[in-house]
Scaffold this motif. Sequence first.
Motif, PDB file in Angstrom:
ATOM      1  N   HIS A  65       0.855  -1.199   0.000  1.00 47.29           N
ATOM      2  CA  HIS A  65       0.000   0.000   0.000  1.00 47.29           C
ATOM      3  C   HIS A  65       0.887   1.245   0.000  1.00 47.29           C
ATOM      4  O   HIS A  65       0.881   2.046   0.935  1.00 47.29           O
ATOM      5  N   LYS A  66       1.597   1.406  -1.089  1.00 45.20           N
ATOM      6  CA  LYS A  66       2.568   2.494  -1.204  1.00 45.20           C
ATOM      7  C   LYS A  66       1.919   3.849  -1.485  1.00 45.20           C
ATOM      8  O   LYS A  66       2.615   4.848  -1.569  1.00 45.20           O
ATOM      9  N   GLU A  67       0.589   3.877  -1.617  1.00 39.53           N
ATOM     10  CA  GLU A  67      -0.096   5.145  -1.876  1.00 39.53           C
ATOM     11  C   GLU A  67       0.060   6.108  -0.698  1.00 39.53           C
ATOM     12  O   GLU A  67      -0.057   7.314  -0.858  1.00 39.53           O
ATOM     13  N   ILE A  68       0.320   5.554   0.458  1.00 39.24           N
ATOM     14  CA  ILE A  68       0.517   6.341   1.670  1.00 39.24           C
ATOM     15  C   ILE A  68       2.006   6.339   1.998  1.00 39.24           C
ATOM     16  O   ILE A  68       2.664   5.306   1.942  1.00 39.24           O
ATOM     17  N   ASN A  69       2.511   7.498   2.359  1.00 41.50           N
ATOM     18  CA  ASN A  69       3.912   7.598   2.783  1.00 41.50           C
ATOM     19  C   ASN A  69       3.962   7.263   4.278  1.00 41.50           C
ATOM     20  O   ASN A  69       3.885   8.145   5.127  1.00 41.50           O
ATOM     21  N   TRP A  70       4.065   5.985   4.580  1.00 39.07           N
ATOM     22  CA  TRP A  70       4.020   5.505   5.961  1.00 39.07           C
ATOM     23  C   TRP A  70       5.162   6.086   6.780  1.00 39.07           C
ATOM     24  O   TRP A  70       4.986   6.448   7.940  1.00 39.07           O
ATOM     25  N   GLN A  71       6.324   6.178   6.173  1.00 36.09           N
ATOM     26  CA  GLN A  71       7.491   6.682   6.900  1.00 36.09           C
ATOM     27  C   GLN A  71       7.310   8.147   7.286  1.00 36.09           C
ATOM     28  O   GLN A  71       7.756   8.570   8.347  1.00 36.09           O
ATOM     29  N   GLU A  72       6.636   8.902   6.448  1.00 41.88           N
ATOM     30  CA  GLU A  72       6.374  10.312   6.766  1.00 41.88           C
ATOM     31  C   GLU A  72       5.465  10.429   7.994  1.00 41.88           C
ATOM     32  O   GLU A  72       5.670  11.304   8.842  1.00 41.88           O
ATOM     33  N   ILE A  73       4.484   9.545   8.102  1.00 44.88           N
ATOM     34  CA  ILE A  73       3.589   9.550   9.265  1.00 44.88           C
ATOM     35  C   ILE A  73       4.379   9.220  10.529  1.00 44.88           C
ATOM     36  O   ILE A  73       4.240   9.889  11.556  1.00 44.88           O
ATOM     37  N   ILE A  74       5.205   8.211  10.437  1.00 42.97           N
ATOM     38  CA  ILE A  74       6.034   7.826  11.587  1.00 42.97           C
ATOM     39  C   ILE A  74       6.986   8.970  11.942  1.00 42.97           C
ATOM     40  O   ILE A  74       7.181   9.283  13.121  1.00 42.97           O
ATOM     41  N   GLY A  75       7.540   9.613  10.927  1.00 40.03           N
ATOM     42  CA  GLY A  75       8.452  10.727  11.158  1.00 40.03           C
ATOM     43  C   GLY A  75       7.777  11.897  11.859  1.00 40.03           C
ATOM     44  O   GLY A  75       8.351  12.502  12.770  1.00 40.03           O
ATOM     45  N   MET A  76       6.550  12.215  11.466  1.00 41.16           N
ATOM     46  CA  MET A  76       5.815  13.297  12.120  1.00 41.16           C
ATOM     47  C   MET A  76       5.584  12.960  13.581  1.00 41.16           C
ATOM     48  O   MET A  76       5.736  13.800  14.465  1.00 41.16           O
ATOM     49  N   SER A  77       5.251  11.724  13.837  1.00 43.22           N
ATOM     50  CA  SER A  77       5.054  11.268  15.216  1.00 43.22           C
ATOM     51  C   SER A  77       6.333  11.448  16.023  1.00 43.22           C
ATOM     52  O   SER A  77       6.298  11.922  17.168  1.00 43.22           O
ATOM     53  N   ASN A  78       7.456  11.082  15.435  1.00 45.59           N
ATOM     54  CA  ASN A  78       8.742  11.213  16.135  1.00 45.59           C
ATOM     55  C   ASN A  78       9.087  12.662  16.424  1.00 45.59           C
ATOM     56  O   ASN A  78       9.659  12.971  17.472  1.00 45.59           O
ATOM     57  N   ILE A  79       8.760  13.543  15.501  1.00 41.19           N
ATOM     58  CA  ILE A  79       9.008  14.969  15.737  1.00 41.19           C
ATOM     59  C   ILE A  79       8.224  15.431  16.960  1.00 41.19           C
ATOM     60  O   ILE A  79       8.754  16.125  17.824  1.00 41.19           O
ATOM     61  N   PHE A  80       6.958  15.032  17.048  1.00 43.09           N
ATOM     62  CA  PHE A  80       6.156  15.420  18.200  1.00 43.09           C
ATOM     63  C   PHE A  80       6.703  14.818  19.487  1.00 43.09           C
ATOM     64  O   PHE A  80       6.721  15.471  20.527  1.00 43.09           O
ATOM     65  N   ALA A  81       7.129  13.590  19.417  1.00 47.76           N
ATOM     66  CA  ALA A  81       7.580  12.905  20.623  1.00 47.76           C
ATOM     67  C   ALA A  81       8.938  13.419  21.115  1.00 47.76           C
ATOM     68  O   ALA A  81       9.176  13.456  22.319  1.00 47.76           O
ATOM     69  N   HIS A  82       9.797  13.835  20.192  1.00 50.55           N
ATOM     70  CA  HIS A  82      11.169  14.132  20.587  1.00 50.55           C
ATOM     71  C   HIS A  82      11.619  15.571  20.353  1.00 50.55           C
ATOM     72  O   HIS A  82      12.599  16.000  20.957  1.00 50.55           O
ATOM     73  N   ASN A  83      10.932  16.292  19.476  1.00 48.01           N
ATOM     74  CA  ASN A  83      11.348  17.670  19.153  1.00 48.01           C
ATOM     75  C   ASN A  83      10.144  18.598  19.108  1.00 48.01           C
ATOM     76  O   ASN A  83       9.995  19.377  18.172  1.00 48.01           O
ATOM     77  N   TYR A  84       9.300  18.505  20.104  1.00 44.84           N
ATOM     78  CA  TYR A  84       8.042  19.241  20.077  1.00 44.84           C
ATOM     79  C   TYR A  84       8.245  20.735  19.836  1.00 44.84           C
ATOM     80  O   TYR A  84       7.452  21.367  19.162  1.00 44.84           O
ATOM     81  N   GLU A  85       9.318  21.286  20.351  1.00 43.70           N
ATOM     82  CA  GLU A  85       9.548  22.722  20.193  1.00 43.70           C
ATOM     83  C   GLU A  85       9.813  23.113  18.744  1.00 43.70           C
ATOM     84  O   GLU A  85       9.701  24.278  18.376  1.00 43.70           O
ATOM     85  N   ASP A  86      10.128  22.143  17.891  1.00 43.56           N
ATOM     86  CA  ASP A  86      10.400  22.420  16.480  1.00 43.56           C
ATOM     87  C   ASP A  86       9.162  22.274  15.588  1.00 43.56           C
ATOM     88  O   ASP A  86       9.261  22.436  14.378  1.00 43.56           O
ATOM     89  N   VAL A  87       8.021  21.974  16.178  1.00 42.17           N
ATOM     90  CA  VAL A  87       6.799  21.756  15.408  1.00 42.17           C
ATOM     91  C   VAL A  87       6.318  23.084  14.826  1.00 42.17           C
ATOM     92  O   VAL A  87       6.281  24.107  15.508  1.00 42.17           O
ATOM     93  N   ILE A  88       5.962  23.062  13.567  1.00 39.85           N
ATOM     94  CA  ILE A  88       5.454  24.251  12.876  1.00 39.85           C
ATOM     95  C   ILE A  88       3.930  24.155  12.843  1.00 39.85           C
ATOM     96  O   ILE A  88       3.366  23.218  12.266  1.00 39.85           O
ATOM     97  N   ASP A  89       3.285  25.125  13.477  1.00 37.33           N
ATOM     98  CA  ASP A  89       1.835  25.070  13.658  1.00 37.33           C
ATOM     99  C   ASP A  89       1.061  24.957  12.352  1.00 37.33           C
ATOM    100  O   ASP A  89       0.056  24.253  12.291  1.00 37.33           O
ATOM    101  N   ASP A  90       1.487  25.637  11.305  1.00 39.38           N
ATOM    102  CA  ASP A  90       0.768  25.569  10.026  1.00 39.38           C
ATOM    103  C   ASP A  90       0.798  24.161   9.442  1.00 39.38           C
ATOM    104  O   ASP A  90      -0.189  23.693   8.869  1.00 39.38           O
ATOM    105  N   ILE A  91       1.918  23.483   9.600  1.00 43.35           N
ATOM    106  CA  ILE A  91       2.020  22.105   9.099  1.00 43.35           C
ATOM    107  C   ILE A  91       1.112  21.199   9.915  1.00 43.35           C
ATOM    108  O   ILE A  91       0.391  20.366   9.358  1.00 43.35           O
TER     109      ILE A  91
END
Length: 113
Positions: A65-91
Amino acid sequence: MKEKDKRTINIVIHYCNRMEDYANRFDNDKGIYLSDNLYQDACALVIIQIGEFIGRLSDEFRYNHKEINWQEIIGMSNIFAHNYEDVIDDIVWDVIQEDIPNLKIYLENLLNE
């Protein structure tokens, strides 16, 4: 589809529904999101959980099911979990308004096949 993947997909859909509930509670208002720390924290937790469970899907499922970028979803989760201060509100707002609803529709369609 493996039974474990089906269970995982149902959990992800559950979290997508929670995000939808949060957005509806605040009238899908970006201004409220930007000014309300509790709303932001609730959304962050849901994004983390979605990424966590997406990471539990089998490699075979993600490959098929390559229609979804699974790694991008996991990456966004990791940003929230480990670098919350770097989160861009518009994104994040785009994720809440577009990406999560689209993911939910995609997964629901897979389960209905």
